[in-house]
Scaffold this active site. Structure first.
Site, mmCIF file in Angstrom:
data_model
loop_
_atom_site.group_PDB
_atom_site.id
_atom_site.type_symbol
_atom_site.label_atom_id
_atom_site.label_comp_id
_atom_site.label_asym_id
_atom_site.label_seq_id
_atom_site.Cartn_x
_atom_site.Cartn_y
_atom_site.Cartn_z
ATOM 1 N N CYS A 1 -7.193 0.112 4.431
ATOM 2 C CA CYS A 1 -6.052 -0.261 3.984
ATOM 3 C C CYS A 1 -4.903 0.394 3.573
ATOM 4 C CB CYS A 1 -6.125 -1.409 2.815
ATOM 5 S SG CYS A 1 -4.969 -2.665 2.789
ATOM 6 N N HIS B 1 -10.351 -4.571 2.795
ATOM 7 C CA HIS B 1 -11.141 -3.935 1.672
ATOM 8 C C HIS B 1 -12.658 -3.876 1.753
ATOM 9 C CE1 HIS B 1 -7.766 -2.936 -0.931
ATOM 10 N NE2 HIS B 1 -7.158 -3.597 -0.052
ATOM 11 N N GLU C 1 -15.117 -2.434 0.011
ATOM 12 C CA GLU C 1 -15.498 -2.308 -1.197
ATOM 13 C C GLU C 1 -15.595 -3.699 -1.973
ATOM 14 O OE1 GLU C 1 -12.737 -1.532 -0.376
ATOM 15 O OE2 GLU C 1 -11.187 -1.770 -2.106
HETATM 16 N N1 GLN Z 1 0.592 -2.979 1.435
HETATM 17 C C1 GLN Z 1 0.077 -1.639 1.181
HETATM 18 C C2 GLN Z 1 0.832 -0.565 1.566
HETATM 19 O O1 GLN Z 1 1.533 -0.624 2.416
HETATM 20 C C3 GLN Z 1 -1.544 -1.766 1.289
HETATM 21 C C4 GLN Z 1 -2.354 -2.845 0.636
HETATM 22 C C5 GLN Z 1 -3.654 -2.461 0.366
HETATM 23 O O2 GLN Z 1 -4.143 -1.211 0.449
HETATM 24 N N2 GLN Z 1 -4.386 -3.659 -0.223
HETATM 25 O O3 GLN Z 1 0.194 0.461 1.013
#
Ligand code: GLN
Length: 196
Positions: free
Chosen positions: A79, A170, A172
């Site tokens: 992410c 995610h 995890e």
């Molecule tokens: N939207 C977040 C970003 O731009 C990432 C979201 C996340 O890690 N759950 O950093």
């Protein structure tokens, strides 16, 4: 035992430790640059990429993290961690680590779908993998050395470039540790080849 660090500056790092340990490696929360020397692989967790970058700069992690990747040690960006790994971010000239040949878009699934879960088929790794997306980015473009491992609604959400792995979701947050286990295998392989 294979040692996998989880960058512990911000975000969902504790859950990653649990997943790494369930996959048979030792998980270490990384808060200081010196800890990197002792690791075989590193996970950069989800969170907020701009906040994480600020903390990376504050604690002088930027060059050491780039160096870690350039040595061939595996890095798994999840992410926000995927955004940090990318060589290009849509709509901005900002680049963080720039290690992986992918162009990403932040918050790309749109506000109405801030978070959702779906089952993914992951090439060579898992079928029916339960993936949790939270304000997730996706990958818009990949370079020639990047292997696309999963898509959702035709958007690339998981890719690998040699020792670098990046996902939009995610891994995890569920008890499905198959993707983390895949990363642990990548780290074990690289550990053998870096040692020989
Ligand atoms: N939207 C977040 C970003 O731009 C990432 C979201 C996340 O890690 N759950 O950093």
């Amino acid at each position: 035992m294979t040692k996998i660090g989880v960058l512990g500056l911000q975000g969902a790092f504790r859950e990653h430790i649990r997943s790494v340990e369930a996959s048979g490696a030792e998980g270490i929360i990384v808060k200081r640059v010196e800890q990197l020397d002792d690791l075989d692989g590193l996970i950069i967790p989800g969170g907020e990429s701009t906040t994480m970058r600020r903390l990376i700069d504050k604690y002088n992690f930027l060059e050491p993290l780039r160096e870690f990747g350039k040595q061939g040690k595996p890095i798994f960006g999840t992410c926000a961690g995927m955004i940090l790994l990318a060589s290009e971010i849509a709509g901005t000239d900002n680049v963080h680590l720039g290690l992986m040949d992918i162009k990403v878009e932040r918050n790309a699934f749109g506000r109405q779908r801030e978070s959702f879960e779906t089952d993914l088929d992951i090439k060579g790794v898992a079928e029916g993998y339960n993936a949790v997306f939270i304000r997730a980015p996706y990958i818009l473009e990949v370079g020639p050395e990047v292997d696309v491992l999963a898509t959702h609604q035709d958007k690339i959400v998981l890719a690998q470039q040699g020792h670098l792995l990046a996902c939009a979701f995610h891994p995890e947050l569920t008890d499905d540790h198959r993707l983390t286990a895949h990363f642990v295998e990548m780290v074990e392989e690289s550990r053998k080849s870096l040692a020989s």
